[in-house]
Design a protein around this motif. Structure first.
Motif, short mmCIF file in Angstrom:
data_model
loop_
_atom_site.label_atom_id
_atom_site.label_comp_id
_atom_site.label_asym_id
_atom_site.label_seq_id
_atom_site.Cartn_x
_atom_site.Cartn_y
_atom_site.Cartn_z
N ALA A 81 0.81 -1.22 0.00
CA ALA A 81 0.00 0.00 0.00
C ALA A 81 0.84 1.25 0.00
N SER A 82 2.06 1.19 0.53
CA SER A 82 2.82 2.43 0.69
C SER A 82 3.83 2.68 -0.43
N VAL A 83 4.38 1.61 -1.00
CA VAL A 83 5.43 1.82 -2.02
C VAL A 83 4.90 2.53 -3.26
N PRO A 84 3.72 2.18 -3.82
CA PRO A 84 3.28 2.88 -5.03
C PRO A 84 3.06 4.37 -4.83
N THR A 85 2.84 4.81 -3.58
CA THR A 85 2.67 6.24 -3.37
C THR A 85 3.93 7.01 -3.74
N LEU A 86 5.10 6.33 -3.67
CA LEU A 86 6.35 7.01 -4.04
C LEU A 86 6.33 7.44 -5.50
N ALA A 87 5.62 6.67 -6.35
CA ALA A 87 5.55 7.05 -7.76
C ALA A 87 4.83 8.37 -7.92
N LEU A 88 3.87 8.66 -7.01
CA LEU A 88 3.13 9.92 -7.12
C LEU A 88 4.00 11.13 -6.80
N THR A 89 5.11 10.91 -6.05
CA THR A 89 5.94 12.05 -5.70
C THR A 89 6.65 12.64 -6.91
N ALA A 90 6.77 11.86 -7.97
CA ALA A 90 7.50 12.37 -9.14
C ALA A 90 6.58 13.08 -10.12
N ILE A 91 5.26 12.90 -9.97
CA ILE A 91 4.33 13.44 -10.97
C ILE A 91 4.11 14.93 -10.74
N PRO A 92 4.30 15.78 -11.76
CA PRO A 92 4.00 17.20 -11.58
C PRO A 92 2.51 17.50 -11.75
N PHE A 93 1.93 18.18 -10.74
CA PHE A 93 0.52 18.58 -10.85
C PHE A 93 0.38 20.01 -11.35
N SER A 94 1.46 20.77 -11.30
CA SER A 94 1.56 22.01 -12.06
C SER A 94 3.05 22.28 -12.15
N LYS A 95 3.41 23.44 -12.70
CA LYS A 95 4.84 23.62 -13.00
C LYS A 95 5.71 23.54 -11.75
N ASP A 96 5.19 24.05 -10.60
CA ASP A 96 6.00 24.01 -9.39
C ASP A 96 5.31 23.20 -8.29
N TRP A 97 4.47 22.30 -8.65
CA TRP A 97 3.77 21.48 -7.65
C TRP A 97 4.22 20.02 -7.82
N VAL A 98 5.44 19.74 -7.43
CA VAL A 98 5.96 18.37 -7.44
C VAL A 98 6.50 18.10 -6.04
N VAL A 99 6.17 16.95 -5.49
CA VAL A 99 6.64 16.66 -4.13
C VAL A 99 8.15 16.52 -4.13
N PHE A 100 8.68 15.78 -5.10
CA PHE A 100 10.11 15.53 -5.16
C PHE A 100 10.61 15.93 -6.53
N PRO A 101 10.90 17.23 -6.73
CA PRO A 101 11.37 17.67 -8.05
C PRO A 101 12.75 17.09 -8.32
N SER A 102 12.86 16.38 -9.44
CA SER A 102 14.12 15.71 -9.73
C SER A 102 14.32 15.67 -11.23
N ASP A 103 15.56 15.64 -11.65
CA ASP A 103 15.85 15.52 -13.08
C ASP A 103 15.62 14.10 -13.56
N LEU A 104 15.43 13.17 -12.64
CA LEU A 104 15.24 11.78 -13.02
C LEU A 104 13.85 11.29 -12.61
N GLY A 105 12.85 12.19 -12.69
CA GLY A 105 11.51 11.85 -12.22
C GLY A 105 10.92 10.63 -12.88
N LEU A 106 11.12 10.53 -14.20
CA LEU A 106 10.56 9.39 -14.94
C LEU A 106 11.18 8.09 -14.46
N LEU A 107 12.50 8.13 -14.22
CA LEU A 107 13.16 6.91 -13.76
C LEU A 107 12.70 6.52 -12.37
N ILE A 108 12.41 7.54 -11.52
CA ILE A 108 11.90 7.23 -10.18
C ILE A 108 10.57 6.50 -10.28
N ALA A 109 9.69 7.02 -11.14
CA ALA A 109 8.38 6.38 -11.30
C ALA A 109 8.54 4.94 -11.77
N PHE A 110 9.43 4.72 -12.74
CA PHE A 110 9.61 3.36 -13.26
C PHE A 110 10.25 2.46 -12.22
#
Lengths: 336, 167
Positions: free
Chosen positions: A97-126
């Motif tokens: 239940a908790s691990v998939p929530t980490l994928a949501l931290t990489a998703i941008p909900f607006s230009k500056d609304w990302v929990v974990f802004p990273s240059d490797l966001g896509l790789l984090i999600a994968f």
């Protein structure tokens, strides 16, 4: 309490990270998404089958049915199998239940609304997606039941067949935008969504995504009619609830990733805020996935493997080659 | 191209099904449609019965038993004979008795709501069996109530709507 502590609490309450973690895409968003989508799934499937669906709990159309079910699950007893590995049995639902929530931290909900802004966001999600079959395997093995073991083996087969085309088709997007940063990927879709620039890649990604988040027609690991409930068979009560919760968080993360990569993410006309646009697009995609569940029968594991290895992976590689050619011969599509 | 059409057709079909009429009915609140020749409760016509006992011997679950009927039980014009008594706790609704009855004294009806709180009530005497079943009254929609505890009567309930009106 001293005024310093109050001001500290007030600062925390006002901070952006707190809002992100609590509201969107944090706890409130995940809980609300699960409650609404489970209800909508039951209602839409019922309408497809010409039934009523949930009707009585809550005033309007059984809208509180999911909450009632959750309460029921909370008060149910769970009985661990006698030969189960107890620690793994009790712990894995929490991680599922908790691990998939980490994928949501990489998703941008607006230009500056990302929990974990990273240059490797896509790789984090994968990377987070790649963890889910491991957890399923541990769960299936810990329960020490033939159905759970078969289910977890199927998870591994399926995820290998689905994850490689998923990564390969996302490579086209990365090549077009020139970045793994999801904000950059969304920003480079301002002229045209990548779904139109890469229809083949989007199709492959969509099909592989259904396999990755284990939904019908690719819900082979939890095939109710053959394996009792796949790798979740031995769970009951709130542990089962946590497993279902994790499944729907993966669902949310997968749809959000597709929207971000191919449907322009938070971009849209300015009369609505960017967060509303990404949620609207996500809602349409969720509706489509529920409709797909109502329309198609489940495939066999060998059919899924043949689709994954014989069609999706070659098509994804073809998509990468076509994108390379496009960038080489028509560099203006990059916006330069 | 046909592959694409074949793939997308079920999706369109599922979408159009969403706006069709609902097939199921809200059963306790809405009357189910049961045909008249449904294999439901069996009705007994005492004036036609010749007390041959074929129904008893043909019954696969031994639900039918012939019992002596007293005149006081409502069969004053019929002679004293043994008549069938049916235990619906045992009956499997195969309708053999109806098929085998030489004088057509047994007939199946549409009544399927046979639940009782006591098992003994499921045994239908010939007199009870000969009654014409009535169409059941529909349950009213449940009304919202609130808990009301009084010292005299204990726990009870009061309608919620009146409270709302007062506010």
């Amino acid at each position: 309490m001293s005024p310093d502590l109050w001001s500290l609490i007030w600062d925390i309450l006002q901070s952006k990270l707190f809002l992100e973690l609590v509201f969107i895409p944090g706890i409130a968003f995940i809980a609300l998404f699960t409650v609404i989508v489970v209800w909508a799934e039951r209602k839409i499937l019922a309408r497809v089958m010409m039934r009523y669906g949930p009707l009585h709990v809550g005033k309007v159309a059984g809208i509180l049915q999911t909450i009632a079910d959750t309460l029921k699950l909370l008060f149910k007893e769970f009985i661990p199998p006698r030969r189960a590995h107890k620690a793994a049995y009790y712990l894995t639902p929490v991680f599922v239940a908790s691990v998939p929530t980490l994928a949501l931290t990489a998703i941008p909900f607006s230009k500056d609304w990302v929990v974990f802004p990273s240059d490797l966001g896509l790789l984090i999600a994968f990377a987070v997606f790649a963890l889910s079959p491991l957890l399923a395997m541990i769960t299936g093995w810990a329960c020490n039941n033939r159905y759970t073991v078969i289910g977890s083996l199927r998870v591994i087969f399926q995820d290998v067949a689905a994850e490689i085309p998923l990564l390969l088709s996302a490579l086209g997007v990365v090549m077009l935008s020139g970045s793994f940063n999801l904000v950059n990927i969304v920003e480079s879709q301002r002229r045209l969504w990548f779904a139109f620039l890469q229809p083949l890649g989007a199709l492959v990604f969509f099909i592989a995504l259904i396999g990755e988040i284990e939904r019908v027609p690719f819900d082979i690991p939890t095939a109710e009619q053959e394996l009792v409930f796949g790798w979740k068979t031995e769970y009951g009560g709130i542990l089962f609830g946590l497993l279902m919760f994790g499944e729907y968080i993966t669902f949310a993360a997968g749809t959000l990733l597709f929207v971000t990569l191919y449907l322009g993410g938070y971009l849209g006309p300015s009369f609505l805020p960017p967060m509303a646009w990404i949620l609207i697009k996500m809602g349409i995609l969720v509706f489509l996935l529920i409709l797909i569940r109502g329309a198609y029968p489940r495939l066999r594991i060998d059919q899924l493997l043949s689709i994954g290895w014989k069609w999706l992976i070659p098509l994804a590689i073809l998509n990468v080659l076509v994108t390379m050619d496009l960038i080489y011969f028509y560099p203006w599509i990059l916006g330069g | 191209m046909s592959v694409v059409v074949r793939t997308l057709k079920p999706l369109c079909l599922a979408f159009t099904h969403m706006f069709r009429r609902v097939f199921t009915i809200k059963y306790p609140f809405q009357a189910p449609v049961i045909e008249d020749d449904y294999r439901g409760r069996i009705q007994f016509f005492p004036e036609r019965c010749i007390s041959c006992g074929i129904c008893e011997s043909v019954c696969p679950t031994a639900a039918i038993k012939l019992v002596e009927v007293k005149e006081l039980e409502g069969f004053s014009e019929v002679k004293k004979f043994k008549k069938p008594q049916l235990d619906f706790g045992r009956c499997c609704f195969c309708n053999f008795c109806v098929d085998y009855c030489p004088s057509e004294a047994l007939k199946s009806t549409w009544l399927v709501e046979l639940a009782e709180y006591e098992k003994s009530k499921l045994t239908y005497t010939p007199y009870k069996l000969s009654k014409q079943p009535e169409r059941p009254k529909l349950l009213p929609k449940p009304k919202l109530v609130k808990l009301e505890i009084s010292k005299v009567r204990g726990a009870g309930h009061a309608p919620l709507k009146k409270e709302r009106g007062k506010k």
